[in-house]
Design a protein around this motif. Structure first.
Motif, short mmCIF file in Angstrom:
data_model
loop_
_atom_site.label_atom_id
_atom_site.label_comp_id
_atom_site.label_asym_id
_atom_site.label_seq_id
_atom_site.Cartn_x
_atom_site.Cartn_y
_atom_site.Cartn_z
N SER A 36 13.09 -34.06 36.58
CA SER A 36 12.52 -33.15 37.57
C SER A 36 11.09 -32.82 37.17
O SER A 36 10.58 -33.29 36.15
CB SER A 36 13.34 -31.85 37.64
N SER A 37 10.46 -31.99 37.96
CA SER A 37 9.19 -31.37 37.54
C SER A 37 9.49 -30.27 36.52
O SER A 37 10.56 -29.67 36.53
CB SER A 37 8.49 -30.76 38.76
N ASP A 38 8.50 -30.00 35.68
CA ASP A 38 8.67 -28.86 34.78
C ASP A 38 8.57 -27.53 35.54
O ASP A 38 8.86 -26.47 34.98
CB ASP A 38 7.66 -28.91 33.63
N GLN A 39 8.21 -27.59 36.83
CA GLN A 39 8.19 -26.39 37.66
C GLN A 39 9.51 -26.15 38.38
O GLN A 39 9.67 -25.15 39.08
CB GLN A 39 7.05 -26.49 38.68
N HIS A 40 10.47 -27.07 38.25
CA HIS A 40 11.80 -26.88 38.83
C HIS A 40 12.42 -25.60 38.25
O HIS A 40 12.27 -25.30 37.07
CB HIS A 40 12.66 -28.09 38.51
N GLY B 248 3.88 -39.95 23.24
CA GLY B 248 5.29 -39.83 22.89
C GLY B 248 6.13 -39.32 24.04
O GLY B 248 5.62 -38.79 25.04
N GLN B 249 7.46 -39.48 23.89
CA GLN B 249 8.41 -39.01 24.92
C GLN B 249 8.87 -37.58 24.69
O GLN B 249 9.66 -37.05 25.47
CB GLN B 249 9.64 -39.93 24.98
N TRP B 250 8.40 -36.94 23.63
CA TRP B 250 8.90 -35.61 23.29
C TRP B 250 7.76 -34.60 23.29
O TRP B 250 6.65 -34.89 22.83
CB TRP B 250 9.55 -35.60 21.92
N THR B 251 8.04 -33.40 23.79
CA THR B 251 7.09 -32.29 23.74
C THR B 251 7.80 -31.06 23.20
O THR B 251 8.92 -30.75 23.61
CB THR B 251 6.52 -32.01 25.14
N ARG B 252 7.11 -30.39 22.28
CA ARG B 252 7.70 -29.20 21.68
C ARG B 252 7.33 -27.96 22.49
O ARG B 252 6.20 -27.82 22.95
CB ARG B 252 7.20 -29.04 20.24
N ILE B 253 8.30 -27.08 22.66
CA ILE B 253 8.06 -25.86 23.42
C ILE B 253 7.83 -24.69 22.47
O ILE B 253 8.10 -24.76 21.27
CB ILE B 253 9.23 -25.53 24.37
N THR B 254 7.30 -23.63 23.04
CA THR B 254 7.22 -22.36 22.34
C THR B 254 8.38 -21.49 22.83
O THR B 254 8.57 -21.32 24.05
CB THR B 254 5.89 -21.65 22.63
N GLU B 255 9.18 -20.99 21.90
CA GLU B 255 10.35 -20.20 22.28
C GLU B 255 9.91 -18.85 22.86
O GLU B 255 8.75 -18.42 22.67
CB GLU B 255 11.26 -19.97 21.06
N PRO B 256 10.81 -18.18 23.58
CA PRO B 256 10.45 -16.89 24.19
C PRO B 256 9.89 -15.87 23.20
O PRO B 256 9.09 -15.01 23.59
CB PRO B 256 11.77 -16.40 24.81
N TYR C 245 11.71 -31.32 24.07
CA TYR C 245 12.42 -31.86 25.23
C TYR C 245 11.92 -33.27 25.51
O TYR C 245 10.76 -33.63 25.24
CB TYR C 245 12.27 -30.97 26.46
N LEU C 246 12.82 -34.09 26.06
CA LEU C 246 12.55 -35.51 26.32
C LEU C 246 11.94 -35.70 27.71
O LEU C 246 12.40 -35.11 28.68
CB LEU C 246 13.86 -36.31 26.22
N HIS C 247 10.93 -36.57 27.77
CA HIS C 247 10.36 -36.98 29.06
C HIS C 247 9.93 -38.43 28.94
O HIS C 247 8.96 -38.76 28.29
CB HIS C 247 9.17 -36.09 29.46
N ILE C 248 10.69 -39.33 29.57
CA ILE C 248 10.34 -40.74 29.54
C ILE C 248 8.95 -40.95 30.15
O ILE C 248 8.20 -41.82 29.73
CB ILE C 248 11.38 -41.58 30.32
N PHE C 249 8.60 -40.10 31.11
CA PHE C 249 7.32 -40.24 31.81
C PHE C 249 6.36 -39.14 31.34
O PHE C 249 6.17 -38.94 30.16
CB PHE C 249 7.56 -40.25 33.32
N ASP C 250 5.75 -38.41 32.25
CA ASP C 250 4.75 -37.43 31.88
C ASP C 250 5.39 -36.20 31.25
O ASP C 250 6.58 -35.91 31.48
CB ASP C 250 3.95 -37.04 33.14
N SER D 59 5.12 -33.36 32.17
CA SER D 59 5.56 -32.48 33.26
C SER D 59 6.83 -32.96 33.93
O SER D 59 7.24 -32.39 34.94
CB SER D 59 4.44 -32.37 34.31
N GLN D 60 7.50 -33.99 33.36
CA GLN D 60 8.69 -34.58 33.98
C GLN D 60 9.85 -34.63 32.99
O GLN D 60 10.23 -35.69 32.51
CB GLN D 60 8.36 -35.99 34.49
#
Length: 553
Positions: A113-117, A160-168, A176-181, A183-184
């Protein structure tokens, strides 16, 4: 029950022999004047498609999206993005298409999905291990403090296919995994909630009357257990075609998803169809996607990517008919789409260009336009004589080449940005269509706006110019499609003929089909009467890069 809703006898369903025209909505026709194509624009041009002679249209994504990847990043699967119009505009377009006997297939993007979902936004606010995060593929990182990605997978768009988030709480968190961008984010298709959500999405559009779905990245939804490291070959296609045992492509578990979806579509009248975008290493594996209880069609990428060589083209046609036929499915045929260099350019390239890289101002081996167009017309003349279903990409009926000279400042494909300009990406095949040579934006938009710049020389390819030229590519397509329907070439079988090592030749009843891929003219013999020539020529010797349909006395 209307003509389009009736069930066909088993083995004669509409999708087995249909010619399906791909519309890339943002580049087809702009009614609003903002420079981006829209649904009312499509509705306004349906008569041109009926006149062309196609059976169905497939719309690339038009659902609500931030448009980070031209709509392949969906934020709401049950609505229309405002840049394309409204649900009411979609319903009107669908009704107008059906009134003209044209079926409508919509693009569905289930891998990510979009990361805005709403779901992903909920996941970002939730804790590791929560149900919200379980809808996507979140993992702890490697290294002493989780600072390294969970594995080494490379994104289709570079990086890379992985992006690290900042926790709340502000701390560095999971990846999280994203084969594409970035934002996906990829869904986790082992999650029952994800599966049920998409059943509902299918029914939402089926209830509106759509005739089927083209399924994006149909081979990517299941990842190998354990997510093991994997490094693709240096010359690999971006979508995995040609590679075997890739841990995020073509895993066996995807087949359970499509068996489930097959049952959903079977609840509806009208032989609704599933067509998969599945880039797989062999046709034998591709055919597994279209076993009787799974998808109805899958794109024949091995055919599309075959180079201009008689032996290779003949071999891939034979193998396609054998492998798809072995599972009771129709072969599909396609030469261009929104992800590859247009075949009026690709077939004349003189340097390697892996799928997804694109070509631009600094590319090596740029094609000669005349050679590319001749080969494209010949290739289409062969394709539309083959039994099965054929896909056309908007603009190919005009003979459009790839737009190679797009200035850097106008490029929009994520591939361009994620590779720092090393790969041009797919903008060159997505430039808005020319309709009228003397109109603003060649008739694409009433204001002259265009989201990607149109080459000035495209005035020569405008539909109104080609309509008036009996020898145009447009009129070649019209003639081929008319004869294909009259002679029922989408069904039945073919008989191979031998015209030498530099030709591909076969017979459909009394109709002979031949293409010359050699350097010298090819003599076709006595008593030849031409039905179609891919380009006009005199005599009975078939010139290089020409194809014909003919009968013999």
């Amino acid at each position: 029950m209307t003509e389009l809703e009736q069930f066909a006898a088993p083995g004669s369903e509409w999708w087995r022999s249909a010619v399906i025209y791909q519309i890339y909505p943002r580049s087809f026709a702009d009614a609003s004047g903002d420079g981006i194509g829209d649904l009312p624009g499509i509705t306004s041009r349906l008569d041109a498609l009926k006149d062309l002679g196609i059976d169905a249209i497939w719309l690339s994504p038009f659902m609500t999206s931030p448009q980070k990847d031209a709509g392949y990043d969906v934020a709401d699967y049950r609505d229309v993005d405002p840049i394309f119009g409204t649900l009411a505009d979609f319903d009107e377009m669908l009704a107008q298409a059906h009134a003209r006997g044209i079926r409508v297939i919509v693009d569905l993007v289930p891998n990510h999905s979009s990361d805005q979902h709403a779901w992903f936004q909920q996941a970002l606010k939730a804790a590791p291990g929560s149900p919200e995060r379980a809808r996507y593929i979140f993992r702890d990182g490697k290294g002493e403090n989780g600072e390294l990605p969970p594995n080494n997978w490379e994104s289709v768009f570079g990086g890379g296919q992985w992006t690290r988030i900042t926790e709340p709480d502000g701390s560095p968190g999971q990846w999280y995994l994203h084969i594409f961008d970035v934002s996906q984010p990829d869904f986790d298709w082992t999650n029952d909630e994800v599966r049920e959500e998409f059943r509902g999405i299918l029914r939402f559009w089926l209830d509106r009357g759509v005739d089927g779905f083209r399924v994006d990245v149909a081979h990517g939804m299941i990842k190998k257990d354990g997510l093991p490291d994997y490094t693709p070959p240096a010359d690999a296609d971006s979508m995995g075609g040609g590679e075997d045992d890739v841990p995020y492509w073509g895993q066996d578990g995807v087949h359970d998803i499509y068996r489930d979806w097959h049952e959903v579509l079977a609840e509806y009248d009208g032989d609704r169809a599933l067509c998969g975008e599945a880039w797989l290493p062999t046709l034998k594996k591709t055919a597994l996607w279209v076993r009787p209880d799974e998808m109805h069609q899958t794109f024949n990428f091995p055919y599309m990517m075959t180079e201009w060589d008689a032996e290779k083209i003949g071999a891939v046609i034979r193998e396609s008919l054998d492998e798809f036929g072995a599972v009771g499915a129709p072969s599909t045929w396609v030469l261009s789409n929104h992800d590859v260099i247009r075949h009026a350019s690709r077939l004349a390239l003189t340097a390697d260009s892996p799928q997804g890289d694109g070509i631009g101002p600094k590319s090596q081996g740029k094609p000669d336009q005349a050679t590319g167009l001749a080969r494209a017309r010949a290739a289409t003349t062969v394709m539309l004589a083959l039994p099965g279903s054929s896909y056309l990409y908007q603009g190919e009926e005009l003979g459009l080449p790839e737009a190679m000279e797009i200035p850097d400042a106008f490029r929009q494909d994520p591939t361009w940005f994620r590779t720092n300009g090393e790969r041009y990406g797919r903008d060159g095949c997505r430039v808005p269509l020319p309709w009228e040579a003397d109109a603003p934006a060649f008739g694409f938009s009433p204001t002259g706006a265009s989201w990607l710049p149109q080459p000035a020389e495209w005035a020569l390819f405008a539909r109104d110019i080609e309509e008036a030229d009996a020898a145009s590519t447009l009129n070649l397509y019209k003639r081929l499609l008319t004869l294909r329907r009259e002679r029922e070439l989408g069904t039945g079988s073919l008989v191979w003929e031998d015209l030498g090592e530099n030709a591909v030749a076969f017979r459909r009843g009394d109709l002979h089909v031949a293409v010359n891929l050699g350097a010298e003219p090819l003599e076709l013999g006595e008593g030849v009467s031409f039905v179609v020539q891919s380009q006009p020529f005199e005599g009975t010797a078939l010139p290089t890069d020409h194809a014909v349909w003919y009968t013999k006395a």
